[in-house]
Design an enzyme around this catalytic site. Structure first.
Site, PDB file in Angstrom:
ATOM      1  N   ARG A  85       0.834  -1.210   0.000  1.00 32.92           N
ATOM      2  CA  ARG A  85       0.000   0.000   0.000  1.00 32.92           C
ATOM      3  C   ARG A  85       0.867   1.257   0.000  1.00 32.92           C
ATOM      4  O   ARG A  85       0.520   2.258  -0.617  1.00 32.92           O
ATOM      5  CB  ARG A  85      -0.951  -0.041   1.201  1.00 32.92           C
ATOM      6  CG  ARG A  85      -2.065   0.983   1.116  1.00 32.92           C
ATOM      7  CD  ARG A  85      -3.146   0.738   2.148  1.00 32.92           C
ATOM      8  NE  ARG A  85      -2.641   0.881   3.510  1.00 32.92           N
ATOM      9  CZ  ARG A  85      -3.365   0.641   4.591  1.00 32.92           C
ATOM     10  NH1 ARG A  85      -4.617   0.239   4.485  1.00 32.92           N
ATOM     11  NH2 ARG A  85      -2.851   0.790   5.796  1.00 32.92           N
TER      12      ARG A  85
ATOM     13  N   LYS B 127      -2.953   6.153   1.234  1.00 35.04           N
ATOM     14  CA  LYS B 127      -2.723   6.653   2.595  1.00 35.04           C
ATOM     15  C   LYS B 127      -1.753   7.830   2.544  1.00 35.04           C
ATOM     16  O   LYS B 127      -0.561   7.710   2.847  1.00 35.04           O
ATOM     17  CB  LYS B 127      -2.197   5.526   3.480  1.00 35.04           C
ATOM     18  CG  LYS B 127      -2.454   5.768   4.960  1.00 35.04           C
ATOM     19  CD  LYS B 127      -2.373   4.489   5.741  1.00 35.04           C
ATOM     20  CE  LYS B 127      -2.417   4.713   7.238  1.00 35.04           C
ATOM     21  NZ  LYS B 127      -3.650   5.322   7.713  1.00 35.04           N
TER      22      LYS B 127
ATOM     23  N   GLU C 191     -16.419   6.112   4.368  1.00 36.37           N
ATOM     24  CA  GLU C 191     -15.711   5.588   5.547  1.00 36.37           C
ATOM     25  C   GLU C 191     -15.666   6.644   6.630  1.00 36.37           C
ATOM     26  O   GLU C 191     -16.116   7.772   6.442  1.00 36.37           O
ATOM     27  CB  GLU C 191     -14.311   5.122   5.170  1.00 36.37           C
ATOM     28  CG  GLU C 191     -13.397   6.224   4.674  1.00 36.37           C
ATOM     29  CD  GLU C 191     -11.962   5.726   4.450  1.00 36.37           C
ATOM     30  OE1 GLU C 191     -11.497   4.861   5.207  1.00 36.37           O
ATOM     31  OE2 GLU C 191     -11.319   6.230   3.520  1.00 36.37           O
TER      32      GLU C 191
HETATM   33  N1  PLP Z   1      -9.452   4.367   6.613  1.00 35.18           N
HETATM   34  C1  PLP Z   1      -8.635   5.376   6.954  1.00 35.18           C
HETATM   35  C2  PLP Z   1      -8.946   6.739   6.461  1.00 35.18           C
HETATM   36  C3  PLP Z   1      -7.508   5.128   7.760  1.00 35.18           C
HETATM   37  O1  PLP Z   1      -6.687   6.122   8.111  1.00 35.18           O
HETATM   38  C4  PLP Z   1      -7.263   3.816   8.202  1.00 35.18           C
HETATM   39  C5  PLP Z   1      -6.088   3.517   9.017  1.00 35.18           C
HETATM   40  O2  PLP Z   1      -5.068   3.123   8.568  1.00 35.18           O
HETATM   41  C6  PLP Z   1      -8.144   2.795   7.812  1.00 35.18           C
HETATM   42  C7  PLP Z   1      -9.230   3.114   7.020  1.00 35.18           C
HETATM   43  C8  PLP Z   1      -7.897   1.383   8.219  1.00 35.18           C
HETATM   44  O3  PLP Z   1      -6.891   0.774   7.469  1.00 35.18           O
HETATM   45  P1  PLP Z   1      -6.034  -0.408   8.064  1.00 35.18           P
HETATM   46  O4  PLP Z   1      -6.999  -1.442   8.519  1.00 35.18           O
HETATM   47  O5  PLP Z   1      -5.196  -0.886   6.951  1.00 35.18           O
HETATM   48  O6  PLP Z   1      -5.257   0.159   9.202  1.00 35.18           O
HETATM   49  C1  COI Z   2      -4.144   3.677  11.495  1.00 30.41           C
HETATM   50  O1  COI Z   2      -5.150   3.099  11.875  1.00 30.41           O
HETATM   51  O2  COI Z   2      -3.046   3.102  11.459  1.00 30.41           O
HETATM   52  C2  COI Z   2      -4.159   5.061  11.049  1.00 30.41           C
HETATM   53  O3  COI Z   2      -3.242   5.445  10.391  1.00 30.41           O
HETATM   54  C3  COI Z   2      -5.228   5.972  11.432  1.00 30.41           C
HETATM   55  C4  COI Z   2      -4.662   7.268  11.929  1.00 30.41           C
HETATM   56  C5  COI Z   2      -5.595   8.379  11.653  1.00 30.41           C
HETATM   57  C6  COI Z   2      -4.307   7.178  13.378  1.00 30.41           C
END
Ligand code: PLP
Ligand code: COI
Length: 348
Positions: A86, A189, A225
């Site tokens: 990612r 991200k 989301e």
């Molecule tokens: N959506 C957003 C905007 C996020 O910042 C995060 C955190 O990383 C997620 C979703 C969840 O992603 P992940 O499960 O890969 O941490």
């Molecule tokens: C995460 O869940 O790792 C994120 O990056 C979310 C962040 C806004 C703390």
């Protein structure tokens, strides 16, 4: 390193989601088209040029991961290959060099290993949050990509993202502001997505919610989301649904939950557009999921000038969220067999 190095004297179970300065971080520089070897450093500050594209034009991206201590003392990462992929997707989108998988993993592992004393012990409810980042540095003025980049990984012991420990029920407020344009950077991200969300979060919190919930920015009808997490919903017919959208971050936690639900919990799962106003009557339970958020049941949502209760009194954890949470967390902590091959042990 001596694995028996004593742990820091922290009140692990009282930790929130705040930055705690640890001893080491990993840093590698990309210059003249090549990545340097990278090394651990102790300085928690980065000196960058005042013209750095990361500072002016948000040419940067980051990742979020956690290391957990298993009962037998192993240090476990959860699907780190997906974070590496990612980060490279974001790098490509923002004209930054990819971080080779080997460098990404070495940076993460070295930062975790060097800060062994800061990794919360098994059973504390806390974990070591890992923040890999890639930033465009070096002298610049006009709108163009940086010519130098830094890949850095720092870590911090953390507790729950939302205040209450364990499986906290949260509430969300639909934002009047958009997070990401349909063909923008919402699925990457990148920091730029988050700066615009700070005010939306503030407004949601003023309404008494924990976070903002974003609807699709083309029509404002479909759930995208939350500010820092993806959404999952148990419908009244028992199906676990999650939004299909090109503008959301492809959450590793969500992808894992959907797979656990389908293969281990025998649930029917679907990824499809979910229209908030016309479908909410069919919502039985809802959750926000992510690395920081883990899986937080959503009890209530605010939109169209009122609160809408999703499950029971809006404060009770539903049975499906409980089951999914337990399955996910037990797997991540190494409490049960990893039949998916998702865990990666960091040799200490
Ligand atoms: N959506 C957003 C905007 C996020 O910042 C995060 C955190 O990383 C997620 C979703 C969840 O992603 P992940 O499960 O890969 O941490
Ligand atoms: C995460 O869940 O790792 C994120 O990056 C979310 C962040 C806004 C703390």
């Amino acid at each position: 390193m001596d694995a028996k190095v004593s742990k820091k004297e922290l009140n692990w179970s009282e930790l929130g989601f705040q930055y705690v300065k640890t001893d080491f971080r990993f840093s590698a520089i990309h210059r003249d088209g090549e990545w340097g070897e990278g090394a651990l450093v102790s300085d928690d500050h980065i000196a960058v040029h005042e013209g750095a594209p990361a500072l002016h034009y948000a040419q940067q991206c980051f990742e979020g991961m956690k290391a957990q201590t298993a009962e037998d003392g192993r240090i476990l990462l959860f699907r780190p290959d997906l974070n590496s992929q990612r980060m490279n997707d974001a790098a490509t989108r923002l004209l930054m060099p990819e971080v080779p998988r080997e460098l990404f993993m070495r940076g993460v592992e070295e930062a975790v290993r060097a800060n062994y004393a800061w990794i919360p012990p098994y059973g504390s409810g806390a974990s070591l949050y890992i923040r890999p980042m890639l930033i465009g540095v070096g002298e610049n003025l006009g709108l163009k990509p940086a010519r130098q980049f830094e890949f850095r990984v720092f870590v911090s012991p953390v507790g729950p993202y939302y205040k209450e420990a364990g499986l906290a029920v949260i509430s969300l407020a639909v934002s009047g502001m958009d997070r990401a344009a349909p063909k923008g950077t919402g699925s990457f991200k990148v920091g730029a997505n988050y700066a615009g969300g700070l005010l939306a979060t503030r407004k949601a919190q003023e309404l008494g919610a924990n976070e903002a919930l974003y609807l699709d920015s083309a029509e404002g009808r479909f759930i995208d989301e939350a500010g820092s997490a993806n959404i999952i919903i148990v419908m009244k017919d028992g199906t676990l649904v999650t939004p299909a959208s090109r503008a959301i971050l492809p959450s590793i936690t969500r992808r894992s939950i959907m797979e656990i639900a389908r293969t281990e919990l025998g649930m029917k799962t679907e990824e499809r557009p979910i229209e908030l106003r016309t479908e909410i009557d069919q919502f039985e339970e809802m959750g926000a999921c992510g690395t920081a958020a883990v899986l937080s049941p959503v009890g209530r949502i605010y939109f169209d000038d009122e609160w809408h209760v999703i499950h029971k009194d809006g404060k009770t954890v539903g049975p499906v969220m409980q089951k999914v949470y337990d399955s996910l967390v037990e797997l991540q902590k190494g409490d049960r067999e990893d039949r998916f091959g998702w865990l990666h042990e960091v040799e200490i």
